[in-house]
Write an enzyme that holds these catalytic residues in place. Structure first.
Site, PDB file in Angstrom:
ATOM      1  N   GLU A  39       9.157  -7.772  -3.995  1.00  0.00           N
ATOM      2  CA  GLU A  39       9.074  -8.931  -3.079  1.00  0.00           C
ATOM      3  C   GLU A  39      10.082  -8.831  -1.925  1.00  0.00           C
ATOM      4  O   GLU A  39      10.676  -9.821  -1.501  1.00  0.00           O
ATOM      5  CB  GLU A  39       9.165 -10.236  -3.863  1.00  0.00           C
ATOM      6  N   GLU A  83       0.863  -1.197   0.000  1.00  0.00           N
ATOM      7  CA  GLU A  83       0.000   0.000   0.000  1.00  0.00           C
ATOM      8  C   GLU A  83       0.889   1.233   0.000  1.00  0.00           C
ATOM      9  O   GLU A  83       2.095   1.132   0.290  1.00  0.00           O
ATOM     10  CB  GLU A  83      -0.882   0.002   1.252  1.00  0.00           C
ATOM     11  N   PRO A  84       0.307   2.402  -0.255  1.00  0.00           N
ATOM     12  CA  PRO A  84       1.130   3.616  -0.265  1.00  0.00           C
ATOM     13  C   PRO A  84       1.942   3.789   1.019  1.00  0.00           C
ATOM     14  O   PRO A  84       3.062   4.272   0.979  1.00  0.00           O
ATOM     15  CB  PRO A  84       0.094   4.739  -0.440  1.00  0.00           C
TER      16      PRO A  84
END
Ligand code: COS
Length: 378
Positions: free
Chosen positions: A362, A126-127
């Protein structure tokens, strides 16, 4: 490539994907990089290999490849095009939470579209929750027989094309990482939309987007595992994913090495092929050596996972080594080729751009160091 330790079936899979890459990816990868897309015909050809979701279990009609075979596939795809490898790898990444904790009903639901040739996506970031995965702010609130999801996910691989998603959301924000849960959300749910489509420097064949969830209602049985198990599922998923990223890195580095070997044999300098200069030949030797070292790390990690041994630290070490290695080998290849390597006439230019993401997605390589040092110093 040392094949002595691979089973006949693993060698068969390797040859199959190598042929696929030669015929269906390598000739077109530059074009897909330019247009930022993989044509449907190529996606269909990949689906027809039966390898569209490597980890899909036999019980739902999948190939259920062992981890070593899966890394072999990802190395070959990475050899052809890192963007394509990233896109095709998304179906594995999003499947691990379901493999780890999914019910038979959830497995049917999740794998059916993937086995029909649809993409899936894993949505954690997410941001304000990148390296700090536990800071996920997307919420999932129970309402009778449903959960209602609200929030924004970003940098989601294949998110604009996927039919099924694993969304990590908080069912209890007061509990931090222990309040995260994992959900299956299908494309087309009311309130679920694709936001910004990223225009990336590399791996352009893959699709990377923002996902917006506004009061998205899903049946409660779409939650994988129990409330609060989302962080563990996400982290275990990333352990597997990191081995796959490392395998792609080995493939990309091998491609850079092959391009370099071809170049130095052909390029005449002072009346002789560049390959006859010892400094160039030694660079080639060093490149080949670190690639083989990286591959052995990947294969050892895969063997640990297949033997159900702990492998988080090993996966982090493998990703750290292989992704930095790929970037260095791509740079060495460019150094060998000089100005030609910097132009779009050379495939190395694309490998260099593509490889840059490997130590970022990742889990950045700083996060890999957190995982490695954490396991040594606790
Ligand atoms: N497998 C299973 N569970 C794991 C795990 C793993 N590899 N790593 C951590 N966990 C569990 C821990 O056991 C802990 O649960 P308990 O408290 O019940 O024991 C929980 O997850 C939280 O772990 P921790 O306290 O270590 O979490 P932190 O918030 O300190 O974060 C890091 C740990 C930084 C390692 C984690 O946030 C991370 O990997 N961040 C990177 C995320 C990432 O890779 N994003 C890429 C985009 S997704 S494609």
């Amino acid at each position: 490539m040392l094949n002595g330790m691979l089973s006949p079936n693993q060698i068969k899979v390797q040859q199959k994907v190598r042929n696929f890459v030669k015929e269906h990816i390598k000739p077109y990868a530059r074009e897909w990089d330019a247009i930022g897309d993989i044509p449907d015909s190529a996606v269909k050809a990949w689906r027809d290999t039966g390898l569209f979701c490597l980890v899909a279990p036999k019980e739902v009609g999948g190939p259920e490849l062992d981890t070593l075979s899966a890394t072999i596939v990802l190395e070959e795809l990475g050899y052809g095009c890192l963007g394509t490898a990233t896109a095709f790898g998304a179906n594995n990444l999003c499947s691990y939470p379901v493999l780890l904790a999914g019910t038979p009903e959830q497995k049917q639901k999740h794998f059916a579209p993937l086995l029909e040739g649809e993409f899936g996506a894993f949505a954690l970031t997410e941001p304000c929750a990148g390296s700090d995965a536990g800071a996920v702010a997307t919420t999932a609130v129970r309402d009778g027989a449903e959960y209602v999801l609200n929030g924004t996910k970003c940098y989601i691989t294949e998110g604009g094309l996927a039919a099924t998603f694993i969304i990590i959301a908080s069912t209890d924000r007061s509990k931090g990482t222990k309040g995260l849960s994992a959900f299956i959300v299908e494309r087309g749910r009311s309130g679920f939309s694709v936001g910004k489509v990223e225009d990336k420097m590399g791996i352009r064949a893959s699709n990377t987007v923002e996902l917006v969830l506004k009061n998205v209602r899903i049946p409660a049985w779409h939650m994988i595992g129990k409330e609060g198990e989302g962080m563990k599922l996400a982290m275990s998923t990333l352990d597997s994913g990191r081995l796959m990223v490392a395998a792609q890195a080995v493939g990309a580095a091998r491609a850079a090495l092959d391009e370099s070997i071809e170049f130095v044999k052909k390029r005449i300098d002072n009346g002789k092929p560049l390959a006859s200069q010892q400094s160039v030949a030694f660079k080639i030797a060093d490149m080949a050596t670190v690639i083989e070292a990286g591959r052995q790390l990947v294969h050892q990690g895969a063997r640990l996972k297949d033997a159900h041994q702990p492998y988080s630290k090993h996966a982090a070490m493998t990703k750290l080594f292989c992704t930095d290695m790929a970037m260095q080998v791509a740079r060495d290849a460019m150094d060998i080729m000089g100005a030609y390597g910097y132009t779009k006439d050379s495939y190395v230019e694309k490998i260099w751009r593509d490889s840059r993401i490997l130590s970022i997605y990742e889990g950045t390589n700083e996060i890999q160091r957190v995982v490695i040092s954490g396991s040594l110093l606790r």
